[in-house]
Scaffold this motif. Structure first.
Motif, PDB file in Angstrom:
ATOM      1  N   TYR A  26      29.334  37.798  37.239  1.00  0.00           N
ATOM      2  CA  TYR A  26      29.682  36.708  36.378  1.00  0.00           C
ATOM      3  C   TYR A  26      30.746  35.954  37.014  1.00  0.00           C
ATOM      4  O   TYR A  26      30.791  35.637  38.396  1.00  0.00           O
ATOM      5  N   ALA A  27      31.776  35.219  36.358  1.00  0.00           N
ATOM      6  CA  ALA A  27      32.591  34.383  36.728  1.00  0.00           C
ATOM      7  C   ALA A  27      33.653  34.946  37.730  1.00  0.00           C
ATOM      8  O   ALA A  27      34.440  34.086  38.827  1.00  0.00           O
ATOM      9  N   ALA A  28      33.754  36.034  37.819  1.00  0.00           N
ATOM     10  CA  ALA A  28      34.903  36.606  38.773  1.00  0.00           C
ATOM     11  C   ALA A  28      34.237  37.146  40.146  1.00  0.00           C
ATOM     12  O   ALA A  28      34.915  37.881  41.026  1.00  0.00           O
ATOM     13  N   ALA A  29      32.949  36.987  40.473  1.00  0.00           N
ATOM     14  CA  ALA A  29      32.234  37.374  41.567  1.00  0.00           C
ATOM     15  C   ALA A  29      32.815  36.453  42.642  1.00  0.00           C
ATOM     16  O   ALA A  29      33.300  35.480  42.715  1.00  0.00           O
ATOM     17  N   ARG A  30      32.817  37.274  43.849  1.00  0.00           N
ATOM     18  CA  ARG A  30      33.256  36.554  45.035  1.00  0.00           C
ATOM     19  C   ARG A  30      32.413  37.008  46.026  1.00  0.00           C
ATOM     20  O   ARG A  30      32.003  38.184  46.448  1.00  0.00           O
ATOM     21  N   PRO A  31      31.964  36.038  46.959  1.00  0.00           N
ATOM     22  CA  PRO A  31      31.203  36.080  48.216  1.00  0.00           C
ATOM     23  C   PRO A  31      31.920  37.146  49.368  1.00  0.00           C
ATOM     24  O   PRO A  31      33.294  37.135  49.290  1.00  0.00           O
ATOM     25  N   ILE A  32      31.019  38.175  50.089  1.00  0.00           N
ATOM     26  CA  ILE A  32      31.775  38.744  50.936  1.00  0.00           C
ATOM     27  C   ILE A  32      30.774  38.514  52.227  1.00  0.00           C
ATOM     28  O   ILE A  32      31.351  39.171  53.282  1.00  0.00           O
ATOM     29  N   GLY A  33      29.728  37.850  52.197  1.00  0.00           N
ATOM     30  CA  GLY A  33      29.084  37.814  53.390  1.00  0.00           C
ATOM     31  C   GLY A  33      27.620  37.393  53.025  1.00  0.00           C
ATOM     32  O   GLY A  33      27.214  36.948  51.944  1.00  0.00           O
ATOM     33  N   SER A  34      26.787  37.544  53.912  1.00  0.00           N
ATOM     34  CA  SER A  34      25.410  36.950  54.104  1.00  0.00           C
ATOM     35  C   SER A  34      24.624  37.892  54.654  1.00  0.00           C
ATOM     36  O   SER A  34      24.870  38.494  55.487  1.00  0.00           O
ATOM     37  N   ILE A  35      23.362  38.249  54.057  1.00  0.00           N
ATOM     38  CA  ILE A  35      22.304  38.884  54.819  1.00  0.00           C
ATOM     39  C   ILE A  35      20.977  38.380  54.955  1.00  0.00           C
ATOM     40  O   ILE A  35      20.429  37.435  54.197  1.00  0.00           O
ATOM     41  N   THR A  36      20.362  38.491  55.953  1.00  0.00           N
ATOM     42  CA  THR A  36      18.944  38.117  56.440  1.00  0.00           C
ATOM     43  C   THR A  36      18.096  38.898  56.030  1.00  0.00           C
ATOM     44  O   THR A  36      18.115  40.026  56.794  1.00  0.00           O
ATOM     45  N   ILE A  37      17.118  38.613  55.358  1.00  0.00           N
ATOM     46  CA  ILE A  37      15.844  39.638  55.027  1.00  0.00           C
ATOM     47  C   ILE A  37      14.616  39.205  56.016  1.00  0.00           C
ATOM     48  O   ILE A  37      14.380  38.043  55.768  1.00  0.00           O
ATOM     49  N   ALA A  38      14.281  40.128  56.656  1.00  0.00           N
ATOM     50  CA  ALA A  38      12.721  39.629  57.479  1.00  0.00           C
ATOM     51  C   ALA A  38      11.874  40.902  57.388  1.00  0.00           C
ATOM     52  O   ALA A  38      12.290  41.972  57.704  1.00  0.00           O
ATOM     53  N   GLY A  39      10.648  40.743  57.163  1.00  0.00           N
ATOM     54  CA  GLY A  39       9.756  41.593  56.785  1.00  0.00           C
ATOM     55  C   GLY A  39      10.266  42.716  55.798  1.00  0.00           C
ATOM     56  O   GLY A  39      10.052  43.659  55.833  1.00  0.00           O
ATOM     57  N   HIS A  40      10.732  42.276  54.750  1.00  0.00           N
ATOM     58  CA  HIS A  40      11.452  42.869  53.576  1.00  0.00           C
ATOM     59  C   HIS A  40      12.585  43.852  53.996  1.00  0.00           C
ATOM     60  O   HIS A  40      12.846  44.589  53.181  1.00  0.00           O
ATOM     61  N   ARG A  41      13.180  43.664  55.117  1.00  0.00           N
ATOM     62  CA  ARG A  41      14.347  44.571  55.478  1.00  0.00           C
ATOM     63  C   ARG A  41      15.526  43.541  56.034  1.00  0.00           C
ATOM     64  O   ARG A  41      15.239  42.653  56.480  1.00  0.00           O
ATOM     65  N   GLY A  42      16.657  44.295  55.926  1.00  0.00           N
ATOM     66  CA  GLY A  42      17.966  43.622  56.356  1.00  0.00           C
ATOM     67  C   GLY A  42      19.079  44.575  56.201  1.00  0.00           C
ATOM     68  O   GLY A  42      19.023  45.608  55.266  1.00  0.00           O
ATOM     69  N   GLN A  43      20.281  44.377  56.799  1.00  0.00           N
ATOM     70  CA  GLN A  43      21.205  45.111  57.003  1.00  0.00           C
ATOM     71  C   GLN A  43      22.550  44.205  57.007  1.00  0.00           C
ATOM     72  O   GLN A  43      22.654  43.449  57.625  1.00  0.00           O
TER      73      GLN A  43
END
Length: 73
Positions: A26-43
């Motif tokens: 909701y409104a209090a959410a804050r970004p912590i990073g990004s993740i790339t998904i390839a082949g339905h997998r990511g970390q």
């Protein structure tokens, strides 16, 4: 809040692409990073201050849609 090590691992039918990771909802959410998904997998591995009242991490598509979320314990 307290700093915590976080590991986000995706291994299921999430469309390929780059997603925003956010802590909280909701409104209090804050970004912590990004993740790339390839082949339905990511970390993603990182450190974030986890609030006691809403320990939730969410995977957010570029259009702002929450694709999935999980409790952080």
């Amino acid at each position: 809040t307290h700093p915590s090590s976080l590991v986000v691992s995706v291994d299921y039918a999430v469309p390929d692409g780059t997603y925003r990771l956010q802590l909280g909802r909701y409104a209090a959410a804050r970004p912590i990073g990004s993740i790339t998904i390839a082949g339905h997998r990511g970390q993603w591995v990182g450190v974030a201050s986890v609030p006691r009242e809403d320990g939730t991490v969410a995977l957010v598509a570029p259009n702002g849609t929450v694709v999935c979320h999980a409790a952080v314990s």
